[in-house]
Design a protein around this motif. Sequence first.
Motif, PDB file in Angstrom:
ATOM      1  N   ALA A   1       0.794  -1.231   0.000  1.00  0.00           N
ATOM      2  CA  ALA A   1       0.000   0.000   0.000  1.00  0.00           C
ATOM      3  C   ALA A   1       0.825   1.279   0.000  1.00  0.00           C
ATOM      4  O   ALA A   1       0.242   2.362   0.078  1.00  0.00           O
ATOM      5  CB  ALA A   1      -0.948  -0.001   1.208  1.00  0.00           C
ATOM      6  N   VAL A   2       2.137   1.172  -0.074  1.00  0.00           N
ATOM      7  CA  VAL A   2       2.987   2.364  -0.025  1.00  0.00           C
ATOM      8  C   VAL A   2       3.966   2.327  -1.195  1.00  0.00           C
ATOM      9  O   VAL A   2       4.699   1.352  -1.362  1.00  0.00           O
ATOM     10  CB  VAL A   2       3.763   2.459   1.304  1.00  0.00           C
ATOM     11  CG1 VAL A   2       4.677   3.676   1.301  1.00  0.00           C
ATOM     12  CG2 VAL A   2       2.799   2.516   2.484  1.00  0.00           C
ATOM     13  N   ASP A   3       3.962   3.372  -1.985  1.00  0.00           N
ATOM     14  CA  ASP A   3       4.930   3.521  -3.068  1.00  0.00           C
ATOM     15  C   ASP A   3       6.053   4.419  -2.564  1.00  0.00           C
ATOM     16  O   ASP A   3       5.854   5.615  -2.342  1.00  0.00           O
ATOM     17  CB  ASP A   3       4.258   4.145  -4.288  1.00  0.00           C
ATOM     18  CG  ASP A   3       5.169   4.177  -5.512  1.00  0.00           C
ATOM     19  OD1 ASP A   3       6.366   4.478  -5.351  1.00  0.00           O
ATOM     20  OD2 ASP A   3       4.674   3.913  -6.628  1.00  0.00           O
ATOM     21  N   LEU A   4       7.222   3.845  -2.387  1.00  0.00           N
ATOM     22  CA  LEU A   4       8.344   4.594  -1.819  1.00  0.00           C
ATOM     23  C   LEU A   4       8.955   5.581  -2.809  1.00  0.00           C
ATOM     24  O   LEU A   4       9.817   6.373  -2.442  1.00  0.00           O
ATOM     25  CB  LEU A   4       9.414   3.622  -1.318  1.00  0.00           C
ATOM     26  CG  LEU A   4       8.971   2.715  -0.173  1.00  0.00           C
ATOM     27  CD1 LEU A   4      10.068   1.717   0.172  1.00  0.00           C
ATOM     28  CD2 LEU A   4       8.578   3.519   1.051  1.00  0.00           C
ATOM     29  N   GLY A   5       8.502   5.543  -4.053  1.00  0.00           N
ATOM     30  CA  GLY A   5       9.064   6.449  -5.036  1.00  0.00           C
ATOM     31  C   GLY A   5       8.203   7.661  -5.334  1.00  0.00           C
ATOM     32  O   GLY A   5       8.587   8.487  -6.150  1.00  0.00           O
ATOM     33  N   LYS A   6       7.028   7.756  -4.711  1.00  0.00           N
ATOM     34  CA  LYS A   6       6.141   8.875  -5.042  1.00  0.00           C
ATOM     35  C   LYS A   6       6.467  10.097  -4.201  1.00  0.00           C
ATOM     36  O   LYS A   6       7.205  10.033  -3.235  1.00  0.00           O
ATOM     37  CB  LYS A   6       4.670   8.477  -4.884  1.00  0.00           C
ATOM     38  CG  LYS A   6       4.171   8.467  -3.444  1.00  0.00           C
ATOM     39  CD  LYS A   6       2.681   8.149  -3.394  1.00  0.00           C
ATOM     40  CE  LYS A   6       1.848   9.264  -3.976  1.00  0.00           C
ATOM     41  NZ  LYS A   6       1.595  10.350  -2.995  1.00  0.00           N
ATOM     42  N   GLY A   7       5.843  11.206  -4.575  1.00  0.00           N
ATOM     43  CA  GLY A   7       6.113  12.475  -3.925  1.00  0.00           C
ATOM     44  C   GLY A   7       5.431  12.637  -2.592  1.00  0.00           C
ATOM     45  O   GLY A   7       4.975  11.679  -1.973  1.00  0.00           O
TER      46      GLY A   7
END
Length: 385
Positions: A252-258
């Motif tokens: 549930a977490v995209d570590l590459g987003k802003g």
Amino acid sequence: MTGTPFLLLDGAVAAEGVDQGVVGHYGNPIVEQRRLERGEAIVDCSNRGVLTVTGPDRLTWLHSMASQALDRLAPGASAEALFLDASGRIEHVVHVVDDGASTWLVVEGADAAPLATWLDRMRFMLRVEVADRSTEVAVLGAMSTKALDAAAPAFAPNGVALDWTDSWSSPAPTAHRYAPDAGHPASAWHWIERVVPRTALADAAAAVRAGRVAAAGSLAAEALRIAAWRPRLATEVDEKSIPHELDWLRSAVDLGKGCYKGQETVAKVLNLGRPPRRLVLLHLDGSDTALPVPGDPVVGEKVRPEPEPGEAPERRVVGRVTSSAMHHELGPIALAVIKRQVPPDLDLIVESHGIDVAAAQVEIVPASAGAATDVPRLPRLGVRK
């Protein structure tokens, strides 16, 4: 929401607790688990809530607030996202599918109205509209599209089927896993949630009655979820939960987003710190037929360095049970959130129904989980080498 027609099927027993309002089982939860696992059964999840977000800014708007990258979500693709508070604590969990015209959010039933209210307050001047569609549509769950197709055709109001496929078994490259992939039970979890018109529930129940597909209750779905180490908002989350403690960075977490609210905590704990608590699977002593219930304390025995002869070990509460089930292969199991410092080889005890239930822990978020980034130590001032 009106009562579900699945409660009128033969043997149906209403669920209690977080799944109140749907069927808990049809007389044999163990058999239902096996059918569900084989992709032969459907689960009535009509107690879930469903929201829609429409308007040309819907995806970029949701993207700006959520833990997941949603701005380029393709029609028909699935995503899971968290909405966090400023301290990184979990407030809402959404299962997201976009059909090119509307973004559909499947949520826990009790969270639908609060989330809709919060999202509506966050619209500002953007071209978005939020609606609670829970009285119009419902959710069916299964481990295969074949079972769902036998119960109700895919719903595609804008030409794209509203099937949400869980990514728990196949994390994205931008995800982070605390639990290793090798031997992870997520490989057996192939959960799909299909949004259908609420009127289609009667047809789905009729398909079960006619033998075209089997039905499984919420107890069967919960047993397979727990065995897969899969967290759920209604059970594993409390007012202090952050994603790392439940291994929710996995899906549930995209570590590459802003930037988004709570991101600072997500990055800080991942890169520099340690999760203060950790999710574990408990194998429970099955000599007593009563399963622990959510909230039951998990205790550990603290032995003094030099105990007095005959002195009983001191007990201390180290966590709490979040969900439990009788699994068709593993027997009695539970998920629990415990303190990070608890040794992984320490045998635990669950205090439940006035008795002590022995529990052996299986690490999900390891006790050794630490910083993902090595930060070089600066030399102390005045020290020369």
